[in-house]
Design an enzyme around this catalytic site. Structure first.
Site, short mmCIF file in Angstrom:
data_model
loop_
_atom_site.label_atom_id
_atom_site.label_comp_id
_atom_site.label_asym_id
_atom_site.label_seq_id
_atom_site.Cartn_x
_atom_site.Cartn_y
_atom_site.Cartn_z
N GLU A 35 0.02 3.98 6.25
CA GLU A 35 -0.59 3.48 7.49
C GLU A 35 -1.45 2.28 7.09
O GLU A 35 -2.27 2.38 6.17
CB GLU A 35 -1.47 4.56 8.11
CG GLU A 35 -2.06 4.08 9.41
CD GLU A 35 -2.88 5.12 10.16
OE1 GLU A 35 -2.98 6.27 9.71
OE2 GLU A 35 -3.41 4.74 11.22
N ARG A 261 -1.14 16.40 -3.31
CA ARG A 261 -1.73 15.07 -3.47
C ARG A 261 -2.44 14.96 -4.80
O ARG A 261 -2.83 15.95 -5.40
CB ARG A 261 -2.66 14.66 -2.33
CG ARG A 261 -3.35 15.71 -1.59
CD ARG A 261 -4.15 15.27 -0.36
NE ARG A 261 -4.55 13.89 -0.23
CZ ARG A 261 -4.16 13.12 0.79
NH1 ARG A 261 -3.36 13.57 1.71
NH2 ARG A 261 -4.61 11.90 0.88
N LYS A 271 -9.51 7.76 2.94
CA LYS A 271 -9.68 6.39 3.40
C LYS A 271 -11.00 6.23 4.16
O LYS A 271 -11.62 5.18 4.11
CB LYS A 271 -8.51 5.97 4.27
CG LYS A 271 -7.34 5.50 3.42
CD LYS A 271 -6.37 4.71 4.27
CE LYS A 271 -4.96 4.98 3.79
NZ LYS A 271 -4.02 5.08 4.88
P1 ATP Z 1 -5.59 8.98 5.54
O1 ATP Z 1 -6.68 9.17 4.50
O2 ATP Z 1 -5.85 7.82 6.47
O3 ATP Z 1 -5.08 10.23 6.19
P2 ATP Z 1 -3.36 8.91 3.77
O4 ATP Z 1 -4.10 8.95 2.47
O5 ATP Z 1 -2.53 10.05 4.21
O6 ATP Z 1 -4.33 8.43 4.86
P3 ATP Z 1 -1.17 7.13 4.34
O7 ATP Z 1 -1.24 5.66 4.44
O8 ATP Z 1 -0.79 7.89 5.53
O9 ATP Z 1 -2.55 7.58 3.77
O10 ATP Z 1 -0.29 7.56 3.11
C1 ATP Z 1 0.98 7.05 2.82
C2 ATP Z 1 1.71 8.00 1.92
O11 ATP Z 1 1.00 8.21 0.71
C3 ATP Z 1 1.90 9.35 2.58
O12 ATP Z 1 3.22 9.77 2.39
C4 ATP Z 1 0.93 10.23 1.87
O13 ATP Z 1 1.37 11.55 1.83
C5 ATP Z 1 0.84 9.60 0.48
N1 ATP Z 1 -0.46 9.86 -0.11
C6 ATP Z 1 -1.67 9.58 0.41
N2 ATP Z 1 -2.66 10.03 -0.38
C7 ATP Z 1 -2.07 10.59 -1.46
C8 ATP Z 1 -2.55 11.23 -2.65
N3 ATP Z 1 -3.85 11.38 -2.89
N4 ATP Z 1 -1.64 11.69 -3.54
C9 ATP Z 1 -0.33 11.53 -3.31
N5 ATP Z 1 0.18 10.96 -2.22
C10 ATP Z 1 -0.66 10.48 -1.30
MG MG Z 2 -1.84 9.73 6.54
#
Ligand code: ATP
Ligand code: MG
Length: 556
Positions: A35, A261, A271
């Site tokens: 996003e 994650r 974020k």
């Molecule tokens: P928010 O904190 O805004 O919920 P998010 O960290 O989920 O955001 P996105 O931009 O939606 O961020 O993430 C893009 C992709 O990266 C998604 O498929 C998410 O699952 C993956 N992702 C985000 N954070 C992690 C993490 N800490 N470890 C592994 N994958 C991640």
């Molecule tokens: Mg997300």
């Protein structure tokens, strides 16, 4: 070892292997769906390496898709930084960049299809009422009084929402699933809401925006994604993902798989928290080298290969865990130990005057750039009677453990001669300002003939020829391993996370360092030239990582 043997193995790759073997799929298509509401962080690097890595290893494709259904929080600057980060990490997406917003017309039509099938309705409960009707984990929900509106009326109401005739928050479109489901996400989830917001891609075309759960599965299907990989918090939502795909007319049915994650010690990754750090100026922007963003790691001197190696070492599982910083640091340290040329920089300079060296003479010494890799070549380092050495490398007296410069004792100057200290000057507070000594002219590249091999080696720069540099020493941003759990994470920030040394003296060859170019400053650690504040003649170096792992020691 063959290429295939070098590949990582994990439960997702095992599923893909089986799908290819039994003919469920003939090729693999993944996607990375950020996003655009912030910079990418090291957790995203894990997801990038997983998705793009699978596409690479299986000769498949990986799309970059911006999941852009939340226009108020998104920005084109993030869209750009994300593309740059993915490329910098060494990956490239299949074809053009995709946006969920590319599919807004199709998504709208799928929503209409659900209404026509009696599977979606416009609901006018306000936020408080909706919460009450939703129930809880312990209590089932109740049907909305708007659940049985006729198809014709729902079509008209949804058209009214689309036409901008409903206020934000006045009504939403909900899927009609099951208000008693034990999965909260199936209790008639919202699939469209009204937002009068300007969108970075679709401008003012829409005032209704689809929700993530509705958008994601359909975008995957439209793009022909075979394996949709996301983090564990979406495990329950998989039911909704599948429900939407089962109930609209679409052929390709992707499958969602969840992995844990990445959590990293001493780091926040949400974020929202990263935004707080930036917005409240607790750090100097998204790419402040103390941040866990990819842009920050890059600026700090991490290489793309080191982050890919890190992703490989931590692996992909379904188990939640927190990775020690040492694992990440080992990856960059190993990379730079092999690849970074050596250079000399004196961070806390005092003068060393060699009294038996011809005044005014400057010798150009040829010094190896790497102790064991001759292919990295040599460079010229000037040597003269007046040098700078580190203040901590001289003592008037010391025991045998101190293998540096001591009065009446000899030490080797790295790449140059053996010197012996004879006396020193001090300021009014007793700090040594200048050390005097003599050199042995017959010790360039060899030991003294009298057999007195000096025990220590110290680094130095020629005083006149050295250049000034600012050096930034970074430490962990937080004092506790899990700052995310702190009630107020600002209260657990490390006040000494950045120490700026404004008057370091570095060898003249470093004037040619390129932005982000890495060096091992002898005996000090790994550094790179800053890619932002080091313009023109101004030299700024960021410490990437120390020479040894100091974390284990600090924690005990
Ligand atoms: P928010 O904190 O805004 O919920 P998010 O960290 O989920 O955001 P996105 O931009 O939606 O961020 O993430 C893009 C992709 O990266 C998604 O498929 C998410 O699952 C993956 N992702 C985000 N954070 C992690 C993490 N800490 N470890 C592994 N994958 C991640
Ligand atoms: Mg997300």
């Amino acid at each position: 070892m063959s290429e295939a043997e070098k590949r990582p193995t994990n439960f997702i790759r095992q599923i893909i292997d089986a799908d290819l073997e039994n003919g469920k799929h003939s090729s693999v298509q993944t996607r990375f769906p950020p996003e655009p509401n912030g910079f990418l962080h090291i957790g995203h690097a894990k997801a990038i390496c997983l998705n793009f890595g699978i596409a690479q290893d299986y000769q498949g494709l990986c799309n970059l898709r911006f999941d852009d259904t939340n226009p108020e929080k998104e920005d084109i600057d993030y869209v750009n930084s994300i593309q740059e980060d993915v490329k910098w990490l060494g990956f490239d997406w299949a074809g053009k960049v995709h946006y969920s917003s590319d599919y807004f017309d199709q998504l709208h039509d799928f929503a209409v299809e659900l209404i026509e099938k009696g599977l979606a309705y416009v609901c006018f409960l306000n936020a408080d009422e909706a919460r009450e009707y939703r129930g809880s984990l312990k209590a089932p929900g109740k049907n909305s009084p708007f659940r049985d509106t006729s198809v014709a009326d729902n079509l008209a109401l949804f058209a009214k929402m689309k036409a901008g005739k409903c206020a934000e928050g006045e009504c939403v479109l909900r899927a009609k699933i099951d208000m008693t489901s034990s999965f909260m996400c199936l209790r008639d989830p919202i699939i469209y809401r009204v937002r009068f917001a300007h969108h970075h891609q679709t401008a003012d075309k829409w005032c209704i925006y689809p929700m993530y759960d509705f958008t994601h599965c359909l975008s995957d299907a439209i793009e022909g994604i075979t394996h949709s990989l996301c983090t564990l918090e979406f495990q329950d939502n998989r039911r909704l993902y599948d429900w939407v795909l089962e109930n609209v007319s679409i052929d390709v049915v992707p499958h969602q798989y969840e992995f844990s994650r990445l959590n990293l010690e001493y780091t926040v990754m949400s974020k929202r928290k990263l935004h707080t750090l930036v917005d409240e100026k607790l750090v100097n922007g998204w790419d402040d080298p103390r941040m866990p963003t990819i842009a920050a790691f890059r600026r700090r001197g991490y290489t793309p290969g080191s982050l890919r190696e890190f992703a490989k070492r931590i692996g992909v599982t379904k188990m939640d865990n927190t990775v020690e910083i040492g694992v990440l640091e080992a990856c960059i340290r190993e990379d730079l130990n092999d690849n970074a040329p050596r250079a000399m920089a004196v961070l806390d300079p005092i003068k060393l005057v060699i009294e038996n060296y011809p005044a005014g003479q400057v010798e150009e010494l040829t010094v190896k750039n790497h102790p064991s890799d001759d292919e990295q070549g040599t460079r010229i380092v000037p040597f003269a009677a007046e040098l700078y050495i580190e203040a901590e490398d001289f003592r008037e007296e010391a025991n045998k453990k101190y293998k540096r410069l001591v009065l009446d004792k000899a030490v080797r100057l790295r790449g140059a001669y053996v010197v012996t200290a004879t006396r020193c000057d001090k300021d009014s507070e007793g700090n040594v300002t200048t050390v005097y000594g003599n050199y042995n002219a017959d010790t360039l590249g060899k030991n003294p003939e009298d057999g007195t091999k000096p025990k220590g080696v110290i680094h130095w720069v020629a005083a006149q020829q050295s250049i000034d540099a600012e050096i930034r020493l970074y430490d962990r941003l937080f004092n506790i391993p899990n700052p995310a759990a702190a009630e107020n994470f600002q209260s657990v920030m490390n006040e000494d996370s950045l120490i700026t040394i404004s008057h370091a003296k570095v060898e003249p060859s470093l004037a040619n360092a390129k932005p982000e170019q890495a060096f091992q400053f002898e005996r000090q650690g790994y550094f790179c030239r800053d890619n932002k504040d080091s313009q023109g003649d101004k030299l700024v170096f960021n410490r990437t990582v120390g020479l040894r792992d100091t974390w284990a020691k600090m924690d005990n």
